[in-house]
Design a protein around this motif. Structure first.
Motif, PDB file in Angstrom:
ATOM      1  N   LEU A  15       6.041  32.899 -44.685  1.00 43.21           N
ATOM      2  CA  LEU A  15       5.697  34.114 -43.954  1.00 43.21           C
ATOM      3  C   LEU A  15       6.998  34.781 -43.545  1.00 43.21           C
ATOM      4  O   LEU A  15       7.874  34.143 -42.975  1.00 43.21           O
ATOM      5  N   LEU A  46      -2.272  34.149 -44.355  1.00 43.58           N
ATOM      6  CA  LEU A  46      -1.026  34.917 -44.388  1.00 43.58           C
ATOM      7  C   LEU A  46       0.080  34.286 -45.229  1.00 43.58           C
ATOM      8  O   LEU A  46       1.187  34.831 -45.280  1.00 43.58           O
ATOM      9  N   THR A  96      -5.311  31.212 -39.996  1.00 45.35           N
ATOM     10  CA  THR A  96      -4.337  32.305 -40.083  1.00 45.35           C
ATOM     11  C   THR A  96      -3.204  31.930 -41.026  1.00 45.35           C
ATOM     12  O   THR A  96      -2.788  32.736 -41.866  1.00 45.35           O
ATOM     13  N   LYS A 134       1.580  45.243 -39.305  1.00 43.62           N
ATOM     14  CA  LYS A 134       1.120  45.565 -40.647  1.00 43.62           C
ATOM     15  C   LYS A 134       1.411  44.364 -41.524  1.00 43.62           C
ATOM     16  O   LYS A 134       2.511  43.832 -41.496  1.00 43.62           O
ATOM     17  N   PHE A 135       0.430  43.938 -42.288  1.00 41.73           N
ATOM     18  CA  PHE A 135       0.541  42.758 -43.135  1.00 41.73           C
ATOM     19  C   PHE A 135       0.606  43.197 -44.594  1.00 41.73           C
ATOM     20  O   PHE A 135      -0.305  43.849 -45.082  1.00 41.73           O
ATOM     21  N   SER A 158      -1.625  46.112 -48.249  1.00 38.71           N
ATOM     22  CA  SER A 158      -1.287  46.077 -46.832  1.00 38.71           C
ATOM     23  C   SER A 158      -2.516  46.281 -45.969  1.00 38.71           C
ATOM     24  O   SER A 158      -3.482  46.883 -46.380  1.00 38.71           O
ATOM     25  N   PHE A 207       2.771  36.438 -47.120  1.00 39.58           N
ATOM     26  CA  PHE A 207       2.767  37.813 -46.612  1.00 39.58           C
ATOM     27  C   PHE A 207       4.063  38.157 -45.893  1.00 39.58           C
ATOM     28  O   PHE A 207       4.798  37.284 -45.448  1.00 39.58           O
ATOM     29  N   THR A 208       4.305  39.457 -45.743  1.00 37.41           N
ATOM     30  CA  THR A 208       5.358  39.992 -44.889  1.00 37.41           C
ATOM     31  C   THR A 208       4.674  40.729 -43.751  1.00 37.41           C
ATOM     32  O   THR A 208       3.750  41.500 -43.975  1.00 37.41           O
ATOM     33  N   VAL A 209       5.127  40.480 -42.519  1.00 34.69           N
ATOM     34  CA  VAL A 209       4.569  41.143 -41.343  1.00 34.69           C
ATOM     35  C   VAL A 209       5.591  42.155 -40.851  1.00 34.69           C
ATOM     36  O   VAL A 209       6.759  41.821 -40.642  1.00 34.69           O
ATOM     37  N   ASN A 247       0.978  42.082 -48.608  1.00 31.53           N
ATOM     38  CA  ASN A 247       0.839  41.014 -49.581  1.00 31.53           C
ATOM     39  C   ASN A 247       1.604  41.407 -50.840  1.00 31.53           C
ATOM     40  O   ASN A 247       1.112  42.198 -51.641  1.00 31.53           O
TER      41      ASN A 247
END
Length: 136
Positions: free
Chosen positions: A3, A82, A78, A99-100, A121, A85-87, A102
């Motif tokens: 993550l 996730l 969670t 904002k998430f 996203s 993903f980048t948050v 993928n």
């Protein structure tokens, strides 16, 4: 667990921990060892529902991630949703929130029901009003 948090997301989370604010249900507040507990579940119009609290310590079973000196507490579901993903954090006139993204999402199919794999996203809106200063 893979993550990535952007600097903007880290800064937002750091502020939330420092001021002890919670987005969705209150929380334990800030302090030494406190962290940002992020709860993401499938559903909602964008494919995810997201909520967070500031907690003094992780709940049993939470995975703890240190990113830029902030602790993120992730429940099992969670963490699974996730992974990869980048948050990021966005604050514009039209949206404010985490904002998430993928990066492994296939080309958009035009529907959000295929999340987490079918859209690139998702925004989880948080109220900036939830950042409150503690009384001294």
């Amino acid at each position: 667990m893979n993550l990535t948090l952007t600097v903007k997301a880290e800064n937002f989370i750091r502020r939330m921990i420092r001021f002890g604010g919670g987005g969705g249900g209150g929380g334990g507040g800030g302090g030494a060892g406190a962290g940002f507990r992020l709860i993401v579940t499938p559903g909602g119009c964008s494919g995810f529902n997201a909520d967070f609290t500031v907690e003094t310590e992780p709940f049993p079973g939470d995975t703890v991630i240190d990113s830029g000196g902030v602790q993120i507490f992730l429940p099992v579901e969670t963490r699974l949703l996730l992974d990869g993903f980048t948050v990021d954090f966005t604050d514009t006139p039209s949206e404010t929130g985490l904002k998430f993204y993928n990066p492994n999402a296939p080309a958009a199919c035009g529907c959000s029901t295929s999340m987490p794999g079918g859209a690139d996203s998702v925004t989880a809106t948080v109220s900036i009003a939830s950042i409150g200063r503690k009384s001294s």
